[in-house]
Design a protein around this motif. Sequence first.
Motif, PDB file in Angstrom:
ATOM      1  N   VAL A 261     -39.181   6.575  54.326  1.00  0.00           N
ATOM      2  CA  VAL A 261     -39.802   5.545  53.496  1.00  0.00           C
ATOM      3  C   VAL A 261     -41.295   5.824  53.530  1.00  0.00           C
ATOM      4  CG1 VAL A 261     -40.256   3.096  53.207  1.00  0.00           C
ATOM      5  CG2 VAL A 261     -38.015   3.874  54.005  1.00  0.00           C
ATOM      6  N   HIS A 262     -41.799   6.323  52.408  1.00  0.00           N
ATOM      7  CA  HIS A 262     -43.180   6.785  52.390  1.00  0.00           C
ATOM      8  C   HIS A 262     -44.140   5.639  52.149  1.00  0.00           C
ATOM      9  CE1 HIS A 262     -45.665  10.384  52.400  1.00  0.00           C
ATOM     10  NE2 HIS A 262     -46.401   9.836  51.442  1.00  0.00           N
ATOM     11  N   GLU A 263     -43.711   4.710  51.309  1.00  0.00           N
ATOM     12  CA  GLU A 263     -44.548   3.553  51.017  1.00  0.00           C
ATOM     13  C   GLU A 263     -43.621   2.417  50.650  1.00  0.00           C
ATOM     14  OE1 GLU A 263     -47.833   4.664  48.475  1.00  0.00           O
ATOM     15  OE2 GLU A 263     -48.471   2.570  48.372  1.00  0.00           O
ATOM     16  N   ARG A 264     -43.993   1.228  51.003  1.00  0.00           N
ATOM     17  CA  ARG A 264     -43.109   0.109  50.785  1.00  0.00           C
ATOM     18  C   ARG A 264     -43.948  -1.132  50.554  1.00  0.00           C
ATOM     19  NH1 ARG A 264     -39.763  -2.162  55.845  1.00  0.00           N
ATOM     20  NH2 ARG A 264     -39.237  -4.129  54.841  1.00  0.00           N
ATOM     21  N   GLY A 265     -43.598  -1.934  49.587  1.00  0.00           N
ATOM     22  CA  GLY A 265     -44.401  -3.121  49.338  1.00  0.00           C
ATOM     23  C   GLY A 265     -43.920  -3.852  48.105  1.00  0.00           C
ATOM     24  N   PRO A 266     -44.631  -4.910  47.711  1.00  0.00           N
ATOM     25  CA  PRO A 266     -44.256  -5.638  46.503  1.00  0.00           C
ATOM     26  C   PRO A 266     -44.397  -4.737  45.278  1.00  0.00           C
ATOM     27  CG  PRO A 266     -46.400  -6.365  47.307  1.00  0.00           C
ATOM     28  CD  PRO A 266     -45.821  -5.478  48.365  1.00  0.00           C
ATOM     29  N   ALA A 267     -43.740  -5.113  44.202  1.00  0.00           N
ATOM     30  CA  ALA A 267     -43.707  -4.261  43.013  1.00  0.00           C
ATOM     31  C   ALA A 267     -45.106  -3.929  42.516  1.00  0.00           C
ATOM     32  CB  ALA A 267     -42.898  -4.946  41.915  1.00  0.00           C
ATOM     33  N   ALA A 268     -46.055  -4.786  42.839  1.00  0.00           N
ATOM     34  CA  ALA A 268     -47.419  -4.555  42.375  1.00  0.00           C
ATOM     35  C   ALA A 268     -47.985  -3.251  42.911  1.00  0.00           C
ATOM     36  CB  ALA A 268     -48.308  -5.722  42.795  1.00  0.00           C
ATOM     37  N   MET A 269     -47.407  -2.744  43.999  1.00  0.00           N
ATOM     38  CA  MET A 269     -47.956  -1.522  44.583  1.00  0.00           C
ATOM     39  C   MET A 269     -47.798  -0.323  43.641  1.00  0.00           C
ATOM     40  SD  MET A 269     -45.395  -0.010  47.483  1.00  0.00           S
ATOM     41  CE  MET A 269     -44.056   1.085  47.067  1.00  0.00           C
ATOM     42  N   LEU A 270     -46.865  -0.446  42.695  1.00  0.00           N
ATOM     43  CA  LEU A 270     -46.685   0.644  41.739  1.00  0.00           C
ATOM     44  C   LEU A 270     -47.929   0.812  40.877  1.00  0.00           C
ATOM     45  CD1 LEU A 270     -42.993   0.065  40.631  1.00  0.00           C
ATOM     46  CD2 LEU A 270     -43.888   1.897  42.072  1.00  0.00           C
ATOM     47  N   ALA A 271     -48.644  -0.304  40.683  1.00  0.00           N
ATOM     48  CA  ALA A 271     -49.859  -0.243  39.879  1.00  0.00           C
ATOM     49  C   ALA A 271     -51.030   0.283  40.705  1.00  0.00           C
ATOM     50  CB  ALA A 271     -50.186  -1.627  39.318  1.00  0.00           C
ATOM     51  N   ALA A 272     -50.939   0.129  42.017  1.00  0.00           N
ATOM     52  CA  ALA A 272     -52.042   0.578  42.874  1.00  0.00           C
ATOM     53  C   ALA A 272     -51.494   1.318  44.084  1.00  0.00           C
ATOM     54  CB  ALA A 272     -52.883  -0.625  43.319  1.00  0.00           C
ATOM     55  N   PRO A 273     -50.981   2.531  43.893  1.00  0.00           N
ATOM     56  CA  PRO A 273     -50.383   3.262  45.009  1.00  0.00           C
ATOM     57  C   PRO A 273     -51.432   3.605  46.058  1.00  0.00           C
ATOM     58  CG  PRO A 273     -50.093   4.436  42.910  1.00  0.00           C
ATOM     59  CD  PRO A 273     -50.990   3.284  42.651  1.00  0.00           C
ATOM     60  N   THR A 274     -51.051   3.564  47.333  1.00  0.00           N
ATOM     61  CA  THR A 274     -52.009   3.907  48.378  1.00  0.00           C
ATOM     62  C   THR A 274     -51.829   5.340  48.852  1.00  0.00           C
ATOM     63  OG1 THR A 274     -50.525   3.032  50.049  1.00  0.00           O
ATOM     64  CG2 THR A 274     -52.216   1.539  49.199  1.00  0.00           C
ATOM     65  N   THR A 275     -50.701   5.952  48.592  1.00  0.00           N
ATOM     66  CA  THR A 275     -50.518   7.341  49.015  1.00  0.00           C
ATOM     67  C   THR A 275     -50.555   8.240  47.780  1.00  0.00           C
ATOM     68  OG1 THR A 275     -48.127   7.276  48.782  1.00  0.00           O
ATOM     69  CG2 THR A 275     -49.030   6.639  50.921  1.00  0.00           C
ATOM     70  N   PRO A 276     -51.042   9.470  47.955  1.00  0.00           N
ATOM     71  CA  PRO A 276     -51.100  10.394  46.815  1.00  0.00           C
ATOM     72  C   PRO A 276     -49.704  10.726  46.266  1.00  0.00           C
ATOM     73  CG  PRO A 276     -51.716  11.496  48.883  1.00  0.00           C
ATOM     74  CD  PRO A 276     -51.642  10.034  49.171  1.00  0.00           C
ATOM     75  N   GLU A 277     -48.697  10.740  47.154  1.00  0.00           N
ATOM     76  CA  GLU A 277     -47.345  11.084  46.696  1.00  0.00           C
ATOM     77  C   GLU A 277     -46.831  10.048  45.695  1.00  0.00           C
ATOM     78  OE1 GLU A 277     -48.309  11.200  49.799  1.00  0.00           O
ATOM     79  OE2 GLU A 277     -48.046  13.306  50.389  1.00  0.00           O
ATOM     80  N   LEU A 278     -47.023   8.762  46.038  1.00  0.00           N
ATOM     81  CA  LEU A 278     -46.556   7.716  45.120  1.00  0.00           C
ATOM     82  C   LEU A 278     -47.376   7.736  43.838  1.00  0.00           C
ATOM     83  CD1 LEU A 278     -44.751   5.370  44.399  1.00  0.00           C
ATOM     84  CD2 LEU A 278     -46.263   3.820  45.660  1.00  0.00           C
ATOM     85  N   ALA A 279     -48.681   7.964  43.998  1.00  0.00           N
ATOM     86  CA  ALA A 279     -49.547   8.020  42.821  1.00  0.00           C
ATOM     87  C   ALA A 279     -49.048   9.103  41.877  1.00  0.00           C
ATOM     88  CB  ALA A 279     -50.990   8.303  43.251  1.00  0.00           C
ATOM     89  N   GLN A 280     -48.735  10.260  42.456  1.00  0.00           N
ATOM     90  CA  GLN A 280     -48.266  11.374  41.646  1.00  0.00           C
ATOM     91  C   GLN A 280     -46.922  11.035  41.011  1.00  0.00           C
ATOM     92  OE1 GLN A 280     -47.372  14.885  43.802  1.00  0.00           O
ATOM     93  NE2 GLN A 280     -47.633  16.219  42.031  1.00  0.00           N
ATOM     94  N   PHE A 281     -46.046  10.386  41.803  1.00  0.00           N
ATOM     95  CA  PHE A 281     -44.711  10.052  41.309  1.00  0.00           C
ATOM     96  C   PHE A 281     -44.794   9.066  40.148  1.00  0.00           C
ATOM     97  CE2 PHE A 281     -40.866   7.373  41.491  1.00  0.00           C
ATOM     98  CZ  PHE A 281     -39.931   8.355  41.208  1.00  0.00           C
ATOM     99  N   VAL A 282     -45.615   8.037  40.333  1.00  0.00           N
ATOM    100  CA  VAL A 282     -45.765   7.040  39.276  1.00  0.00           C
ATOM    101  C   VAL A 282     -46.451   7.668  38.076  1.00  0.00           C
ATOM    102  CG1 VAL A 282     -46.847   4.851  38.641  1.00  0.00           C
ATOM    103  CG2 VAL A 282     -45.827   5.127  40.909  1.00  0.00           C
ATOM    104  N   GLY A 283     -47.465   8.513  38.367  1.00  0.00           N
ATOM    105  CA  GLY A 283     -48.225   9.137  37.299  1.00  0.00           C
ATOM    106  C   GLY A 283     -47.403  10.096  36.464  1.00  0.00           C
ATOM    107  N   SER A 284     -46.391  10.695  37.090  1.00  0.00           N
ATOM    108  CA  SER A 284     -45.575  11.669  36.366  1.00  0.00           C
ATOM    109  C   SER A 284     -44.728  10.994  35.303  1.00  0.00           C
ATOM    110  CB  SER A 284     -44.686  12.433  37.338  1.00  0.00           C
ATOM    111  OG  SER A 284     -43.673  11.576  37.831  1.00  0.00           O
ATOM    112  N   GLY A 285     -44.793   9.664  35.288  1.00  0.00           N
ATOM    113  CA  GLY A 285     -44.102   8.936  34.231  1.00  0.00           C
ATOM    114  C   GLY A 285     -42.639   8.706  34.523  1.00  0.00           C
ATOM    115  N   LEU A 286     -42.215   9.145  35.684  1.00  0.00           N
ATOM    116  CA  LEU A 286     -40.800   8.941  36.009  1.00  0.00           C
ATOM    117  C   LEU A 286     -40.598   7.569  36.610  1.00  0.00           C
ATOM    118  CD1 LEU A 286     -39.394  12.316  37.313  1.00  0.00           C
ATOM    119  CD2 LEU A 286     -38.435  10.851  35.547  1.00  0.00           C
TER     120      LEU A 286
END
Lengths: 227, 250, 222
Positions: B225-250
């Motif tokens: 589990v790399h990052e975990r939190g309320p759905a709002a975290m998708l808008a403000a990722p704290t780790t580069p991996e999640l940022a990249q994952f969200v940014g990739s549009g998937l």
Amino acid sequence: MALNLDFGAVLERWPSFLDGALLTLQLAGVATVVGGALGGVAAIGRRSRYPAIRRLCEVYVEAIRNTPLLVQIFLVYFGLASLGFKFSAVTVAALALTINVGAYTTEIVRAGLDAIPRGQIEAAEGLALTRAQIYRHVVLLPAIERVYPALTSQFVLLMLASSVTSQISAEELTAVANYIQSDTYRAFETYIVVALFYVALSFLMRGGFWALSLVLFPRRRRLGTPL
Amino acid sequence: MHTSPPATPDAVVTLRDVHKSFGPLKVLDGVSFEVPRGTVTAIIGRSGSGKSTALRCIDRFETIDRGEIRVCGHAVHDPALDLRRLRQDVGIVFQSYNLFPHLTIEENITLAPTAVKGLARAEARARAAEVLAKVGLGDKLQAYPEQLSGGQQQRAAIARSLAMQPKVMLFDEVTSALDPELTGEVLRVIEALAASGMTMVMVTHEMGFARGIADEVVFMHRGRVHERGPAAMLAAPTTPELAQFVGSGL
Amino acid sequence: MNGSLNANHLLFLAQGALWTVGLSLIALVGGGALGFAIALCRVSGLRAVRLASGAYVQLIQGTPLLVIMFLTYFGLPPLGFSVSPLAAAGASLTIYVGAYLGEIWRGAIQSVPRPQWEAAEGLALSRTQRMAKVILPQAVRIATPPTVGFMVQIVKNTSLASVVGFVELARAGQIINNALFEPFLIYAIIAVAYFALCFPLSRLSQRLERRSGRGRTTLMPA
């Protein structure tokens, strides 16, 4: 070349032919029902968790499929006798045919079971069905529907193969033909007639299996599409 | 032996330090999260991140090597678990619907309630009609699965699970096999279910949907589990991996 | 031959086994030739040819091999044709095997993908050339596993030649049993001998089937 054929003397014996045909159908019927069930069980056994059960079923299938029915019939006949059992020829014939067709059924049903997608079983497991319930409600009928043509053809072939039981004097159709031809000295005509009887029985069985499919597979009856 | 911290009192699903390998391949490498009653948890991540395996472990479709899983009071990690009692409490819906093709939709739905719970046929039928109406397929009782579109089949599969009245529902990429224009109807059914207070865990690719419906998002990466939190975290990722994952549009 | 089972008996059985192999080969070659013709007739452009070959297959596949054996061996002499046991067995097996191999091969020919037929037509090949150069080579590959599988049936079916007195494996066993009267032992030996002939063929056909990726069970007459 003038062939001198006379079917009169042979056809006069039609009640005997009918008796023989009836016994042939009875033998085929018993072997189909019991052997079919045996094959279903052995097919499930070939997928058992226990290696010993898988192996046992495999040995059964390979032993039967790689030896002639004639030899199997003799083995059952003399094997039971040497153990001190005395059964009628018809009983021995039914037993041997059952054992024989059970092995072929095993392989056909197994192919049907293998064709059931893993997801079907997972979905049933997810619904908390037991293993037995999954086989009964989810797996068995679709598996049989997929291989139904092969399965029913096998049962027709079994009916034809039951002619071999004439060799231990079960009074089925071929045995009837044998004594009619020795009575009438009309061997050619007799065997032509009996061949046509068998062809008719084949069609009769195919028709029966078609009717049965309407009962067994309501989805196919309604939609007409293959599974 | 490590001592576990006390679980969230109202957790329906708890995973604690779960490890799982397929041969040499480590799929889950110490996964922990819990799902409180009445909430929706979305598990996201790339393919191969272990998200589907984590979900399948909850319903014991995979056995784990180490760690602890508790679901509605069942110790799922315990080899002596009563599997069928667990699965009466857990509903699972798969990517490929897995409706039984030889049974009508009604028969699909009534099978488990009658066979497993011993419901009378009439009662099971009434329940089937009720759950089918809930997913908007009230008129499809007598249809066979192949007569339905993919989206309808998936809704029927959801109804089939609901008929067992589970305490928690698991969704394993339930819209991934659907044409884009059919995903909406399935997602709306899941939304309605969430609104009714059903506890749910879903593995999904639909980021917008996860953001809209999930109380908590679990982002998995390389079996953890790399990052975990309320759905709002998708808008403000704290780790580069999640940022990249969200940014990739998937 | 008297007393207990001895080397002479086993030699006699071995001879019988050799005839089983020989008869199987006769049936394979004769039935193969007939079956090939049947298969071509079944996909012929002429309706009458298709119907006639189809009727032949239906008729033979609806008749037990044993009855065909009796028909040729006992049925022909009263009509003025004398037949030896070998001729009767060989002819019966040819007639029988032809119908089954014909069906297996028709299926193989027809399962050559449609585009291949169309492509061959596009090349302006004659019908014979299309068959020989494009369709049959592909059909052979499809037909090989079930054909090998059917060879097992041929070997087993030669046992029925024993009923017309042809001394192959099963008949050899009966003859020895008439002298020794140890039926269970002798038929067990016979069964093992058949198994030794058939099992390698079965395995080979399974392997071929797996390699060609077609898991379908082929029909096997008992």
